[in-house]
Design a protein around this motif. Structure first.
Motif, mmCIF file in Angstrom:
data_model
loop_
_atom_site.group_PDB
_atom_site.id
_atom_site.type_symbol
_atom_site.label_atom_id
_atom_site.label_comp_id
_atom_site.label_asym_id
_atom_site.label_seq_id
_atom_site.Cartn_x
_atom_site.Cartn_y
_atom_site.Cartn_z
ATOM 1 N N UNK A 1 13.079 2.288 1.855
ATOM 2 C CA UNK A 1 13.685 2.417 3.192
ATOM 3 C C UNK A 1 12.593 2.417 4.257
ATOM 4 N N UNK A 2 11.483 3.091 3.961
ATOM 5 C CA UNK A 2 10.377 3.162 4.932
ATOM 6 C C UNK A 2 9.783 1.780 5.189
ATOM 7 N N UNK B 1 0.832 -1.211 0.000
ATOM 8 C CA UNK B 1 0.000 0.000 0.000
ATOM 9 C C UNK B 1 0.868 1.264 0.000
ATOM 10 N N UNK B 2 1.878 1.284 0.856
ATOM 11 C CA UNK B 2 2.754 2.464 0.942
ATOM 12 C C UNK B 2 3.503 2.659 -0.376
ATOM 13 N N UNK B 3 4.049 1.566 -0.916
ATOM 14 C CA UNK B 3 4.817 1.675 -2.158
ATOM 15 C C UNK B 3 3.925 2.122 -3.316
ATOM 16 N N UNK B 4 2.704 1.610 -3.323
ATOM 17 C CA UNK B 4 1.808 1.986 -4.420
ATOM 18 C C UNK B 4 1.460 3.468 -4.367
ATOM 19 N N UNK C 1 15.316 10.092 7.851
ATOM 20 C CA UNK C 1 15.027 11.065 6.793
ATOM 21 C C UNK C 1 14.307 10.383 5.617
ATOM 22 N N UNK C 2 14.820 9.204 5.265
ATOM 23 C CA UNK C 2 14.215 8.471 4.150
ATOM 24 C C UNK C 2 12.839 7.951 4.529
ATOM 25 N N UNK C 3 12.724 7.503 5.791
ATOM 26 C CA UNK C 3 11.445 6.950 6.236
ATOM 27 C C UNK C 3 10.378 8.032 6.168
ATOM 28 N N UNK C 4 10.704 9.235 6.656
ATOM 29 C CA UNK C 4 9.728 10.326 6.642
ATOM 30 C C UNK C 4 9.318 10.657 5.222
#
Lengths: 288, 148
Positions: A210-211, A169-172, A277-280
């Motif tokens: 990364x997230x 879901x996040x990647x999409x 930083x990448x996660x945010x």
């Protein structure tokens, strides 16, 4: 009653708002940090009963319990490094497999114009109809049937199964920020779907990967039930399961347990803050 | 060995915590909610936010976060309905199984009483609550551009 001038009223209003926000923030911070404070308090106490004695800080703080954990100096801790290695193995493989599976799924659904792709995403999310603990008994039977019980791969399979839907879901959602024209340009230049995935999609999705990787790692690191049910041999235990044996003990050394818990919490904290930083940006779509 | 029975250390800890399960559940939920909502605030343009200073939370932040609030609440509800670890460690179902939840009860039936079918049935009894929540969640995720 004296009517205050508008500017003064505005400033007062703003000041009160800021004070209320700060108070709420401090209360929430204290509430969230109290368990960590208690862990440290007990771990630093040579006897391990400071928290029960009502001290705010141990009278004679000592790092002895950390040394005992580090050197495996207590019989409950004799396999600590092996168990830590198991936790790391499970965490890293869960992270890698979740990233791989969810990135391939989101690429297939979002970029290759897969027919009924939306159904695939919904089907993945539908796994949340049943919370993970509800699936523990069927999963245990499944693992036994396929000869995976008491093996780390059974745990990895379970963790990936629970991490993948949210990761997809996040990647999409993040992939919508990347122009499809880039893929089309690459295809015009003769790139195959696999090359588009490896050379265009993956590099541009790095913050979101990364997230989801951090999410999967933290999920497997803090998960307990499946590791407890699926791993029965002490040699195969992870640290999460090893912590439970302190719980069962008649003479639980709480300071060792808390020192173990603090040491166990350090790697994910380090990983989370190094990738923060990448996660945010991966979760919000804002470039960091 | 029984899968859910625990020793005196656990019992001592539980006696100290008895009656405070709700606070512990809230304590676990607040950090998760805070992280999700903090990330959700990022995409709100700072210029829009600064423009309406006096009541910006009520008029700007809150309406823009309405969907994420709902999604977070639904996800938390689903996760907490199946949460095993918090209840297992904090109360363990004591006293006399009065604080058991479906997850701990299911595992207890399956492993302590060796009746897996009863355990699965106990857990599946949450479905009438879970299915509407998941349908609502799916509809929300489908109809809005939710950034988790």
């Amino acid at each position: 009653m004296i009517a205050l001038p508008f500017r003064l009223r505005y400033r007062l209003h703003r000041l009160l708002g800021a004070a209320a926000s700060a108070t709420l923030g401090v209360v929430l911070l204290i509430w969230s940090l109290i368990p960590c404070y208690n862990m440290l308090l007990i771990a630093l106490d040579p006897e391990g009963d400071t928290e029960f004695a009502g001290y705010v800080w141990p009278p004679e703080p000592s790092l002895e319990s950390f040394r005992m954990v580090w050197t495996q100096g207590y019989w409950y801790l004799e396999d600590f490094w092996n168990q830590f290695g198991n936790s790391l193995y499970v965490g890293l493989l869960t992270m890698f497999l979740t990233m791989l599976i969810s990135s391939l799924a989101s690429f297939a659904v979002g970029r290759t114009r897969l027919r009924k792709g939306r159904l695939l995403i919904n089907a993945a999310l539908l796994t949340y109809i049943l919370p993970s603990s509800f699936l523990a008994i069927p999963f245990l039977r499944l693992a036994q049937r396929y000869g995976l019980s008491d093996g780390l791969w059974a745990v990895i399979a379970a963790e990936v199964m629970f991490a993948a839907p949210v990761a997809i879901l996040i990647l999409q959602q993040y992939a919508k920020l990347i122009p499809v024209e880039l893929d089309e340009a690459a295809r015009v230049d003769g790139a195959s779907p696999w090359q588009v995935y490896v050379r265009i999609y993956l590099p541009l999705m790095a913050p979101a990967l990364a997230a989801v990787g951090t999410f999967a790692l933290l999920l497997s690191w803090s998960e307990y039930l499946y590791q407890y049910l699926l791993l029965s041999t002490k040699r195969n235990w992870t640290v999460a399961v090893a912590l439970e044996q302190f719980w069962d003990s008649d003479e639980a050394p709480w300071n060792y347990m808390m020192a173990l818990a603090i040491l166990y919490a350090l790697p994910p904290i380090a990983i989370f803050y190094s990738l923060n930083r990448y996660v945010a940006s991966g979760l919000t779509g804002v470039k960091g | 060995m029984s899968r859910t029975k625990q020793g005196p250390a656990a019992q001592r800890f539980r006696r100290r915590l008895q009656g405070s399960e709700v606070s512990w559940v809230i304590a676990f939920l607040i950090p998760y909610g805070a992280v999700f909502l903090t990330f959700a605030v990022y995409p709100i343009a700072y210029g829009i936010w600064m423009g309406r200073e006096p009541r910006r939370f009520v008029h700007i932040t809150f309406p823009l976060l309405a969907n994420i609030y709902l999604v977070c609440t639904l996800l938390s509800t689903i996760w907490m309905l199946g949460d095993y670890s918090s209840v297992h460690f904090v109360s363990g179902g004591a006293p006399a199984l009065s604080t058991d939840v479906l997850a701990t009860l299911g595992i207890r039936y399956a492993f302590d009483y060796a009746q897996p079918q009863l355990g699965v049935a106990a857990m599946l009894s949450a479905l009438p609550v879970l299915i509407p929540i998941v349908i609502l969640l799916l509809r929300k995720v489908q109809t809005t551009e939710v950034q988790l």
